[in-house]
Design an enzyme around this catalytic site. Sequence first.
Site, PDB file in Angstrom:
ATOM      1  CB  THR A  18     -14.109 -15.309 -34.712  1.00 29.43           C
ATOM      2  OG1 THR A  18     -13.794 -16.506 -34.784  1.00 29.43           O
ATOM      3  CG2 THR A  18     -12.870 -14.587 -34.190  1.00 29.43           C
ATOM      4  CG  ASP A  62     -17.578 -21.990 -33.663  1.00 26.00           C
ATOM      5  OD1 ASP A  62     -16.365 -21.547 -33.113  1.00 26.00           O
ATOM      6  OD2 ASP A  62     -17.524 -22.641 -34.713  1.00 26.00           O
ATOM      7  CB  SER A  64     -18.248 -25.534 -36.410  1.00 27.85           C
ATOM      8  OG  SER A  64     -17.279 -24.702 -36.874  1.00 27.85           O
ATOM      9  CB  THR A  94     -15.123 -16.797 -41.193  1.00 24.57           C
ATOM     10  OG1 THR A  94     -14.558 -17.454 -40.216  1.00 24.57           O
ATOM     11  CG2 THR A  94     -15.122 -15.420 -40.901  1.00 24.57           C
ATOM     12  CG  ASP A  95     -15.057 -21.936 -39.205  1.00 26.95           C
ATOM     13  OD1 ASP A  95     -14.162 -21.335 -39.802  1.00 26.95           O
ATOM     14  OD2 ASP A  95     -14.813 -22.603 -37.967  1.00 26.95           O
ATOM     15  CD  GLN A 283     -12.273 -33.304 -55.823  1.00 25.35           C
ATOM     16  OE1 GLN A 283     -10.899 -33.118 -55.595  1.00 25.35           O
ATOM     17  NE2 GLN A 283     -12.862 -34.735 -56.066  1.00 25.35           N
ATOM     18  CB  CYS A 284     -11.363 -26.797 -59.837  1.00 24.41           C
ATOM     19  SG  CYS A 284     -10.447 -27.970 -60.695  1.00 24.41           S
TER      20      CYS A 284
HETATM   21  N1  ASP Z   1     -15.299 -20.874 -35.806  1.00 20.52           N
HETATM   22  C1  ASP Z   1     -15.640 -19.700 -35.934  1.00 20.52           C
HETATM   23  C2  ASP Z   1     -16.913 -19.382 -36.472  1.00 20.52           C
HETATM   24  O1  ASP Z   1     -17.113 -19.837 -37.654  1.00 20.52           O
HETATM   25  C3  ASP Z   1     -14.451 -18.992 -36.773  1.00 20.52           C
HETATM   26  C4  ASP Z   1     -14.896 -17.511 -37.273  1.00 20.52           C
HETATM   27  O2  ASP Z   1     -15.828 -16.978 -36.878  1.00 20.52           O
HETATM   28  O3  ASP Z   1     -14.185 -16.949 -38.113  1.00 20.52           O
HETATM   29  O4  ASP Z   1     -17.759 -19.358 -35.759  1.00 20.52           O
END
Ligand code: ASP
Length: 349
Positions: A18, A62, A64, A94-95, A283-284
Site C-alpha cells: 500500500t 501486493d 498477498s 502489510t498483509d 490459535q491464541c
Molecule cells: N494488500 C496490501 C499488501 O499487503 C496491504 C498493505 O500493504 O497494507 O500489499
Amino acid sequence: MTKSKAKPRILIIYTGGTIGMIEDPVSKVLKPFDFSHLIDNVPKIKKLDFEIGNIQFNPPIDSSNMNPSHWSMIAREVEANYDNYDGFVVLHGTDTMAYTASALSFMLENLDKPVIITGSQLPIGEVRTDGEENLLTALQIAAARNSRGDAMINEVAILFENHLLRGNRSSKVSADNFNAFTSNNYPELASIGLDITYHEKVLYQSDHNRPLIVHDTMDTNVMFIVLHPGLTKEMLEYQLNTPSVKGIVLKTYGAGNSPSDEWFTKPISEAIERGIVILNVTQCGNGSVNSNLYDTGNTLAKAGVISGHDITSEAAITKMMYLFGKGMTTNQVKKYLQRDICGEMTVNN
Ligand code: ASP
C-alpha cells in the site's frame, strides 16, 4: 563504515504494498506503483543526511502475492549489498509482512546489521498517510548506533507506527489501525514517540565475528491445519493426507489443546508414523503451548506432536520451510523445532 563519522549508507528495497500504491483511475482500486513516486512524496528524506540507495521489485507487488522466491530475492539483495551499506529498509505490504520478517530472520544467518521492514495502511500520496513517518523512522532506525558505535539493531525487525518489533515475533492484528502489528510474546525492541527509545536488554546480540550466511531454499511442502469445533474425521484425514506434505503446523486451542477422542488422535499418530512432522501452535495471539496443563494437550504430546511453545504461526510455518529447505531429516527438523534459532521462541536450548 562501522564506527566512522561517514554518512550512514542505507539501502531501501521496495517490494510494493500500500505504501507505494496509487488509485487506478478507472477501477478505483489500489495498485502498486514505482519507487520514484514513493520518494517524490517524501521530500523530508533529504533532511536525513544519509546516502540512500534503492532497489525495487519489477513490478512492485501486493504482498498477498509474496511467496518464498520473493523472500530469496530480498535475502540475496541484502547479501549482495551487505558490505556497502550500514543497514537495510524493506518496504513491503502489510498483509504478509510478518511472514516475510519471520522467513528472513531464518534465511539471514549471523545477520549483524539492521533489516527494518515497514509499509503503511494508507498510500504515501494520501494526505493522512502513515507511510511517510514509517519510512523516515525506519531509515533512522537502520542508521542508529549504540554507545560503542555498533549498529543498534542486528536483526530483522518490523517498524510500524509506535513500535519496533522483532520480526519473527510479530503478527498483523489490524486491517485498519495505524498500529497494525503486535508482538504479544516478546517485548518491543523500541518505542516510537517524541524519541526513539531502544530497549537494549531485549535486542538480539549477534556474534560480530561470524560472516553472513544466506539460506535461500525454502521447502514449501508444509501447511497449517486449523482446529475448530465441528471439524470432522474426514476433513482432518484429507488434510493430513495432502500429497507431498512433510510438515504441519497444527493450530490448536488455548494452551495447545485439541479433541482427545480417537477419531482425532489416531489420524494424527498415523501421520507422525508416516514421517510427517507436526508442530503444536496455539490459535491464541498471546501465551504459550503447555502440553502438561490439560489431558487434551498431553494426548498430542504423547502422539509425538512437538510443542511450539510461544512461537507465532508466521514464524512456525517459515521455520519449517527453512529447516526442510536445508535438507534436514525428519528427526533433525524435530530437533531444531524445539530449539530457539534466532529469538523466535522462549525456550532454554
Ligand atoms: N494488500 C496490501 C499488501 O499487503 C496491504 C498493505 O500493504 O497494507 O500489499
